[in-house]
Write a protein that holds these residues in place. Structure first.
Motif, mmCIF file in Angstrom:
data_model
loop_
_atom_site.group_PDB
_atom_site.id
_atom_site.type_symbol
_atom_site.label_atom_id
_atom_site.label_comp_id
_atom_site.label_asym_id
_atom_site.label_seq_id
_atom_site.Cartn_x
_atom_site.Cartn_y
_atom_site.Cartn_z
ATOM 1 N N LEU A 71 2.307 1.671 -3.509
ATOM 2 C CA LEU A 71 1.295 2.149 -4.449
ATOM 3 C C LEU A 71 0.958 3.620 -4.194
ATOM 4 N N THR A 72 0.860 4.001 -2.931
ATOM 5 C CA THR A 72 0.559 5.384 -2.589
ATOM 6 C C THR A 72 1.660 6.316 -3.098
ATOM 7 N N THR A 73 2.906 5.922 -2.920
ATOM 8 C CA THR A 73 4.041 6.722 -3.387
ATOM 9 C C THR A 73 4.006 6.876 -4.903
ATOM 10 N N GLU A 74 3.726 5.778 -5.601
ATOM 11 C CA GLU A 74 3.691 5.834 -7.061
ATOM 12 C C GLU A 74 2.534 6.695 -7.567
ATOM 13 N N ILE A 75 1.406 6.621 -6.885
ATOM 14 C CA ILE A 75 0.257 7.434 -7.295
ATOM 15 C C ILE A 75 0.531 8.904 -7.042
ATOM 16 N N ASP A 76 1.164 9.228 -5.913
ATOM 17 C CA ASP A 76 1.454 10.624 -5.574
ATOM 18 C C ASP A 76 2.466 11.246 -6.524
ATOM 19 N N ASP A 77 3.372 10.427 -7.057
ATOM 20 C CA ASP A 77 4.387 10.958 -7.976
ATOM 21 C C ASP A 77 3.748 11.192 -9.299
ATOM 22 N N VAL A 134 0.839 -1.205 0.000
ATOM 23 C CA VAL A 134 0.000 0.000 0.000
ATOM 24 C C VAL A 134 0.870 1.250 0.000
ATOM 25 N N GLU A 135 1.936 1.236 0.781
ATOM 26 C CA GLU A 135 2.849 2.385 0.823
ATOM 27 C C GLU A 135 3.495 2.616 -0.541
#
Length: 65
Positions: free
Chosen positions: A59-65, A56-57
């Motif tokens: 995926l969250t990082t990739e989505i935020d970038d 989840v961390e």
């Protein structure tokens, strides 16, 4: 009187917007993690809670970038 109508329209819009946000808000993080874990288990992939948190961390990082 025109200013009062504008104020009522603004307040009405704010109420409708808040209600819509509550109805369409995403699920809690723990519910999403549980659903991810269940989906992976159905596919035959067994993951620990720590591995799910890391996924989840990531995926969250990739989505935020």
């Amino acid at each position: 009187m025109n200013n009062v109508n504008i104020l009522y329209a603004f307040i009405g819009g704010a109420i409708v917007g808040a209600a819509t946000a509550l109805l369409l808000a995403p699920e809690k993080g723990e519910d999403i993690r549980r659903r991810i874990k269940q989906c992976l288990q159905r596919k035959g992939i067994i993951c620990t809670d720590d591995e799910i948190d890391a996924l989840v961390e990531q995926l969250t990082t990739e989505i935020d970038d």
